[in-house]
Design an enzyme around this catalytic site. Structure first.
Site, mmCIF file in Angstrom:
data_model
loop_
_atom_site.group_PDB
_atom_site.id
_atom_site.type_symbol
_atom_site.label_atom_id
_atom_site.label_comp_id
_atom_site.label_asym_id
_atom_site.label_seq_id
_atom_site.Cartn_x
_atom_site.Cartn_y
_atom_site.Cartn_z
ATOM 1 N N THR A 24 50.293 103.065 44.156
ATOM 2 C CA THR A 24 50.472 101.631 43.876
ATOM 3 C C THR A 24 51.778 101.184 44.545
ATOM 4 O O THR A 24 52.748 100.844 43.861
ATOM 5 C CB THR A 24 50.517 101.360 42.352
ATOM 6 O OG1 THR A 24 51.439 102.293 41.746
ATOM 7 C CG2 THR A 24 49.169 101.522 41.706
ATOM 8 N N LYS B 114 65.636 113.273 46.522
ATOM 9 C CA LYS B 114 66.248 114.194 45.567
ATOM 10 C C LYS B 114 65.869 115.610 45.984
ATOM 11 O O LYS B 114 65.001 115.782 46.848
ATOM 12 C CB LYS B 114 65.779 113.888 44.150
ATOM 13 C CG LYS B 114 64.308 114.140 43.919
ATOM 14 C CD LYS B 114 64.033 113.872 42.495
ATOM 15 C CE LYS B 114 62.896 114.661 41.979
ATOM 16 N NZ LYS B 114 62.754 114.527 40.547
ATOM 17 N N LYS C 290 44.105 116.416 53.931
ATOM 18 C CA LYS C 290 44.649 116.899 52.662
ATOM 19 C C LYS C 290 43.632 117.814 51.958
ATOM 20 O O LYS C 290 43.962 118.915 51.503
ATOM 21 C CB LYS C 290 44.919 115.676 51.778
ATOM 22 C CG LYS C 290 46.113 115.758 50.919
ATOM 23 C CD LYS C 290 46.344 114.434 50.190
ATOM 24 C CE LYS C 290 47.740 113.933 50.408
ATOM 25 N NZ LYS C 290 48.121 112.840 49.530
ATOM 26 N N PHE D 177 70.617 111.285 33.500
ATOM 27 C CA PHE D 177 70.683 110.078 34.334
ATOM 28 C C PHE D 177 72.080 109.460 34.339
ATOM 29 O O PHE D 177 72.241 108.264 34.486
ATOM 30 C CB PHE D 177 69.605 109.058 33.920
ATOM 31 C CG PHE D 177 68.249 109.495 34.394
ATOM 32 C CD1 PHE D 177 67.703 108.954 35.555
ATOM 33 C CD2 PHE D 177 67.549 110.475 33.732
ATOM 34 C CE1 PHE D 177 66.481 109.389 36.029
ATOM 35 C CE2 PHE D 177 66.327 110.928 34.198
ATOM 36 C CZ PHE D 177 65.790 110.376 35.340
ATOM 37 N N GLY E 279 75.973 108.684 42.097
ATOM 38 C CA GLY E 279 75.532 109.054 43.438
ATOM 39 C C GLY E 279 75.405 107.855 44.353
ATOM 40 O O GLY E 279 75.996 106.798 44.097
ATOM 41 N N CYS F 119 59.244 105.908 42.919
ATOM 42 C CA CYS F 119 58.968 105.206 41.650
ATOM 43 C C CYS F 119 59.980 104.115 41.296
ATOM 44 O O CYS F 119 59.595 102.944 41.191
ATOM 45 C CB CYS F 119 58.878 106.216 40.514
ATOM 46 S SG CYS F 119 57.428 107.267 40.666
ATOM 47 N N ASP G 118 39.917 113.053 47.294
ATOM 48 C CA ASP G 118 40.823 112.232 48.100
ATOM 49 C C ASP G 118 40.087 111.769 49.345
ATOM 50 O O ASP G 118 39.167 112.427 49.812
ATOM 51 C CB ASP G 118 42.097 112.997 48.485
ATOM 52 C CG ASP G 118 43.276 112.062 48.718
ATOM 53 O OD1 ASP G 118 44.175 111.992 47.851
ATOM 54 O OD2 ASP G 118 43.278 111.370 49.771
ATOM 55 N N GLY H 81 66.574 106.224 44.528
ATOM 56 C CA GLY H 81 65.539 105.984 45.531
ATOM 57 C C GLY H 81 64.256 106.607 45.045
ATOM 58 O O GLY H 81 64.051 106.745 43.833
HETATM 59 P P1 NAD Z 1 50.472 109.630 46.616
HETATM 60 O O1 NAD Z 1 50.611 108.598 47.659
HETATM 61 O O2 NAD Z 1 51.173 110.927 46.748
HETATM 62 O O3 NAD Z 1 48.926 109.963 46.400
HETATM 63 C C1 NAD Z 1 47.920 109.001 46.309
HETATM 64 C C2 NAD Z 1 46.647 109.613 46.914
HETATM 65 O O4 NAD Z 1 45.537 108.772 46.619
HETATM 66 C C3 NAD Z 1 46.689 109.751 48.437
HETATM 67 O O5 NAD Z 1 46.449 111.096 48.791
HETATM 68 C C4 NAD Z 1 45.552 108.834 48.929
HETATM 69 O O6 NAD Z 1 44.909 109.324 50.078
HETATM 70 C C5 NAD Z 1 44.623 108.842 47.718
HETATM 71 N N1 NAD Z 1 43.690 107.713 47.609
HETATM 72 C C6 NAD Z 1 43.962 106.391 47.705
HETATM 73 N N2 NAD Z 1 42.835 105.679 47.475
HETATM 74 C C7 NAD Z 1 41.841 106.575 47.222
HETATM 75 C C8 NAD Z 1 40.455 106.459 46.881
HETATM 76 N N3 NAD Z 1 39.857 105.266 46.740
HETATM 77 N N4 NAD Z 1 39.744 107.584 46.698
HETATM 78 C C9 NAD Z 1 40.319 108.800 46.822
HETATM 79 N N5 NAD Z 1 41.627 108.981 47.120
HETATM 80 C C10 NAD Z 1 42.382 107.870 47.314
HETATM 81 O O7 NAD Z 1 50.893 108.910 45.264
HETATM 82 P P2 NAD Z 1 51.634 109.557 43.993
HETATM 83 O O8 NAD Z 1 53.063 109.745 44.281
HETATM 84 O O9 NAD Z 1 50.823 110.682 43.486
HETATM 85 O O10 NAD Z 1 51.531 108.343 42.962
HETATM 86 C C11 NAD Z 1 50.297 107.970 42.374
HETATM 87 C C12 NAD Z 1 50.583 107.013 41.242
HETATM 88 O O11 NAD Z 1 51.325 107.682 40.213
HETATM 89 C C13 NAD Z 1 51.427 105.803 41.635
HETATM 90 O O12 NAD Z 1 51.017 104.684 40.902
HETATM 91 C C14 NAD Z 1 52.836 106.219 41.227
HETATM 92 O O13 NAD Z 1 53.656 105.110 40.946
HETATM 93 C C15 NAD Z 1 52.563 106.999 39.970
HETATM 94 N N6 NAD Z 1 53.583 107.997 39.642
HETATM 95 C C16 NAD Z 1 54.136 108.755 40.617
HETATM 96 C C17 NAD Z 1 55.091 109.709 40.296
HETATM 97 C C18 NAD Z 1 55.736 110.553 41.368
HETATM 98 O O14 NAD Z 1 56.728 111.215 41.062
HETATM 99 N N7 NAD Z 1 55.222 110.577 42.591
HETATM 100 C C19 NAD Z 1 55.473 109.893 38.959
HETATM 101 C C20 NAD Z 1 54.871 109.123 37.977
HETATM 102 C C21 NAD Z 1 53.928 108.168 38.328
#
Ligand code: NAD
Length: 473
Positions: free
Chosen positions: A86, A324, A35, A252, A256, A263, A30, A260
């Protein structure tokens, strides 16, 4: 297999840890120094039940490590997962892919031959093609594959979801990537987990279609809840009666305050943008997004109704802030627009969340945060339940009521039974359930009486649905 994970957030950290648990050697990278420093000390930067123990045990076993050094982390890696964020592009709605593309560029510099780059982030259809082009432009003669492997875990139950998924989706363009990806997920064979192997573009779209469908289901039951209120019936019983049809399914269908989280809101918008770019209209998803947006603010009107039509100068205690339970994630939490709307109408807000207060404090202004729910409710004109944390569902309603100015409970998660709340002396307002028998003077909605015989099928079997497992991904 040595695996490198780029992005150690909710998805990257959970996936990396679970891959390590399956016996792989995993390095999580990261850019966020704090972190990584925390993780190296065995401390988690996020709240996710069960994750800390797994991180610590795999770290101690030498299978899981954390670094900010991408080049070092890439040495000998056969698979590199991109799990960066994203988020929606401000003012546009489409997914901001800059983190994905930057990660692809960085990976390309030190990619070893025959490595497989796997996009786990949720990305619009065609992103894998662009990632492939980016890497090719840096390594025109390199041999590598780009695969898609969207993640379906839900925060709050992420470990279980990852280890026991309904399905795994793999998008590949060549046999080598297919072989490597199916081998990686082979520990799930003992659970007979279906593995959908498809082309990359289909895999990317499956993720968006799944989230859009679930968001639509939530919005559908929310709108039906509004109708239930008008016709004097109970949405919990409605959901039970509808959901037991296996073609529909029970999950689902908890009414509520609107969906939010990190995702659904962003993924529905991104899907709409993709559809627009291709001249396709996804009207159901458009309506879902619009209805959900309107709903979050409309919930504030329910609170205003409950306190007699005017919230100016009144104290509202909010219980639960995260989008949630069992997560500290405040991204797109319905609590934020609801609180902001109440504040615009002059309400003073006190709030309690068992885990999310730190993140909430960065988003909310002029909100007094409490570590104790009973203290939070002191002198309140109404308590509003926004997130159905277990600790909130188990509150002693009599004790809660004692410290309040007025016994008004606005239960936006149907966390409490109407009978229990009324027995404790509350006027309870909920979602898709009858309004209180005695309306507060000045309230706009007509109270609807609802008397069901004890043991009545719906009420008897609906009880377990109260405080149902968290669902949003
Ligand atoms: P997040 O924001 O918690 O984590 C992303 C991490 O990537 C951050 O710690 C950031 O510092 C790091 N980062 C960004 N660019 C970087 C790079 N070039 N090199 C190294 N580290 C880098 O995001 P998340 O919630 O884990 O989501 C990640 C992806 O997964 C998204 O596309 C999201 O839509 C998808 N997703 C999320 C969930 C969820 O419940 N959070 C579930 C399914 C899918």
């Amino acid at each position: 297999m040595k695996i490198t994970i780029i992005g150690t957030g909710y998805v990257g950290l959970v996936s990396g840890t679970c891959f390590a648990e399956w016996g792989n050697t995993v390095v999580c990278v990261d850019k966020n120094l704090e972190k990584i420093a925390q993780l190296k000390q065995g401390k988690l930067p996020i709240y996710e039940p069960g994750l800390e123990e797994l991180v610590v045990s795999n770290h101690s076993a030498g299978r899981l490590s954390f670094t900010t050094d991408l080049i070092g982390a890439m040495k000998g890696a056969g698979m590199i997962f991109i799990a960066v964020g994203t988020p929606p592009r401000t003012g546009h709605g489409d997914a901001d892919l800059s983190f994905v593309y930057l990660a692809a560029k960085e990976i390309a510099q030190s990619l070893e031959d025959d490595a497989i780059v796997v996009v786990k982030s949720t990305v619009p259809v065609g992103t894998g093609d662009v990632v492939e082009k980016i890497i090719s432009s840096v390594r025109p003669t390199g041999s590598f594959s780009v695969a898609s492997n969207p993640e379906f875990l839900r925060e709050g139950s992420a470990i279980t979801d990852f280890r026991h998924p309904d399905r795994v989706v793999i998008g590949v363009e060549d046999a080598r990537a297919k072989e490597a990806m199916t081998t990686l997920y082979s520990p799930l064979a003992k659970y007979e987990t279906p593995v959908v192997v498809t082309r990359r573009r289909a895999s990317e779209l499956i993720k968006y279609a799944s989230n859009a469908f679930l968001a639509t289901k939530v919005t559908f039951i929310n709108e039906l809840a509004d109708l239930c209120e008008q016709v004097g019936t109970n949405v919990i019983e409605l959901a039970l009666g509808v959901g037991l049809d296996h073609r529909i399914g029970k999950s689902f269908l908890n009414a509520g305050p609107g969906y939010g989280g990190s995702c659904f809101p962003k993924d529905t918008l991104a899907l709409l943008r993709t559809a627009q770019d291709h001249g396709v209209s996804l009207r159901i998803v458009e309506e879902t997004v619009a209805a959900n947006e309107a709903r979050k603010r409309r919930m504030a009107l329910k609170v205003i109704d409950a306190v007699g039509g005017d919230v100016d100068g009144k104290t509202i205690s909010v219980l639960g802030l995260t989008f949630k339970p069992d997560t500290d994630d405040m991204r797109d939490a319905p609590s934020v627009p609801l609180i902001e709307t109440l504040q615009r109408f002059g309400a003073k807000i006190r709030a309690y969340d068992p885990v999310g207060s730190k993140n909430a404090a960065q988003l909310l202004e002029n909100v007094e945060l409490f570590d104790d729910p009973y203290e939070c409710a002191r002198d309140a004109d109404a308590v509003v339940v926004i997130t159905e944390w277990d600790v909130i569902c188990r509150l002693d309603l009599i004790r809660l009521k004692e410290s309040m100015r007025f016994p008004v409970l606005v239960d936006l998660r149907n966390a409490f039974s109407v009978e229990n709340a009324e027995a404790a002396g509350f006027q309870i307002w909920s979602v898709g359930r009858p309004a209180p028998r005695q309306a507060v003077p000045g309230a706009r909605s007509l109270p609807v009486t609802f008397d069901a015989a004890p043991g009545y099928l719906g009420l008897a079997t609906a009880a377990p649905l109260l405080c149902a497992a968290p669902e949003f991904g």
